[in-house]
Design an enzyme around this catalytic site. Sequence first.
Site, PDB file in Angstrom:
ATOM      1  N   LYS A 107      21.906  31.489  55.909  1.00  0.00           N
ATOM      2  CA  LYS A 107      22.980  30.895  55.105  1.00  0.00           C
ATOM      3  C   LYS A 107      23.302  29.546  55.701  1.00  0.00           C
ATOM      4  CE  LYS A 107      25.587  32.254  51.640  1.00  0.00           C
ATOM      5  NZ  LYS A 107      25.156  33.285  50.675  1.00  0.00           N
TER       6      LYS A 107
HETATM    7  N1  GLU Z   1      23.664  32.424  47.407  1.00  0.00           N
HETATM    8  C1  GLU Z   1      23.080  33.551  46.777  1.00  0.00           C
HETATM    9  C2  GLU Z   1      23.389  34.837  47.526  1.00  0.00           C
HETATM   10  O1  GLU Z   1      24.358  34.913  48.243  1.00  0.00           O
HETATM   11  C3  GLU Z   1      21.592  33.349  46.502  1.00  0.00           C
HETATM   12  C4  GLU Z   1      20.735  33.125  47.704  1.00  0.00           C
HETATM   13  C5  GLU Z   1      19.310  32.745  47.330  1.00  0.00           C
HETATM   14  O2  GLU Z   1      18.974  32.742  46.163  1.00  0.00           O
HETATM   15  O3  GLU Z   1      18.552  32.449  48.261  1.00  0.00           O
HETATM   16  O4  GLU Z   1      22.734  35.836  47.368  1.00  0.00           O
END
Ligand code: GLU
Length: 417
Positions: A107
């Site tokens: 993240k």
């Molecule tokens: N931000 C989204 C999540 O929390 C998508 C992450 C992604 O597609 O890599 O799952």
Amino acid sequence: MTEKQNDSYKDVLDRLEAVNKYLNLPDGIYGRLRIPKRSIIVSVPVMMDDGSVQFFDGYRVQHNTARGPTKGGIRYHPKVTLNEITTLAALMTWKCALVDIPFGGAKGGIACDTTKMSRDEIKKMTRRYTYELLPFIGPEQDIPAPDMYTNEQVMAWIMDTYSMAKGYSVPGVVTGKPICIGGSLGRKEATSRGLVVVLLEAVKNMKLSVDGLKIAVIGFGNVGAIAARLLYEKGAKVVAVSDSKGAIHNPKGLDITNVLKFKAQNKTVTGYKPADNITLEELVSIDCDVLIPAATEGQINSKNAKNIKAKIIAEGANAPTTQDADKILNDKGVVILPDILANAGGVVVSYFEWVQDLQRFFWKEEEIYKRLEEIMINAYKQVNVLSAEKRLDMRTAALMLGVKRVAEAIEARGLYP
Ligand code: GLU
């Protein structure tokens, strides 16, 4: 100070400890799961429109790479901290493993308030942040995606900055891009579609019907608004929705098509008629069958959990329910469809996007939705079976499945050197 007051990573560790009571992992593997592989902090200087230079704190945490390159969104929000990003990175690890896609979790984020920044300032901040992360991201290494307050445009700037540095176009470095530069059909609606698939399975399982099912949604952003629309189209009655400015309620059901138009014009749902303006706390305790938290972390907590009337909570957001609230809700018999299951549709279609980019071969929308549905139903069923078999709540069962798969990969690879 803020970190201590809001230590969400402690929740991650506590929950990991709880599932390890069942899994009994060897210490070396359990220890690895508790500590992120790599945490990067960067300072992002940006020349603002007024000529001043502001320094933003940027983060990227790569939690675990046992099952593949790391994957996860980037958020732009004033409250972003290393603690929060680490929590969300770990959740991505369990999430990717639960839906069985070949990624570890990551993240990223920048502490900033994009609502007070111009497009040009956001662009410069994104490009400099990407530049600072150049040695650590890439299609084989770590693949960012949109999250709160980031979108297709931000992904396009990341892809461009990375590609300029390489000297050739690298679409696979991010997902959630515009279609014209290698984005995937269906990515925008993927999280909400996945959530609706899982929710409808649970509804069927509980012998309820979608027709007239009363829904309340916290957060009318990309995930919440699209989920509300899809459920409305399927005959559910969306009785309340909220955004960062407030909430609206109509016990007879809101016309979501009109609410969407109203929000587009007014930038908020508050003031929409026919509906009453209510507070977020009132929304949480509204009379409904399903509550969908689709905003920030911790919105369902020890203060409001006891007032919740919903039978099902479908977590569109990441970590919307605190541990204390979990206990209260489990005791009340509320079925929680946990974040790593309910909102995994986004990263599933991100996986499809990445595969399409690597192969330079693009799929039809029906194909994407069909495969998404298959994966979501499969994951739901696995969680449901384990939860029934071991008499566990859905979150613990989902975590157990995800954590076990990561542990197996660590075990198979062995410790280097
Ligand atoms: N931000 C989204 C999540 O929390 C998508 C992450 C992604 O597609 O890599 O799952």
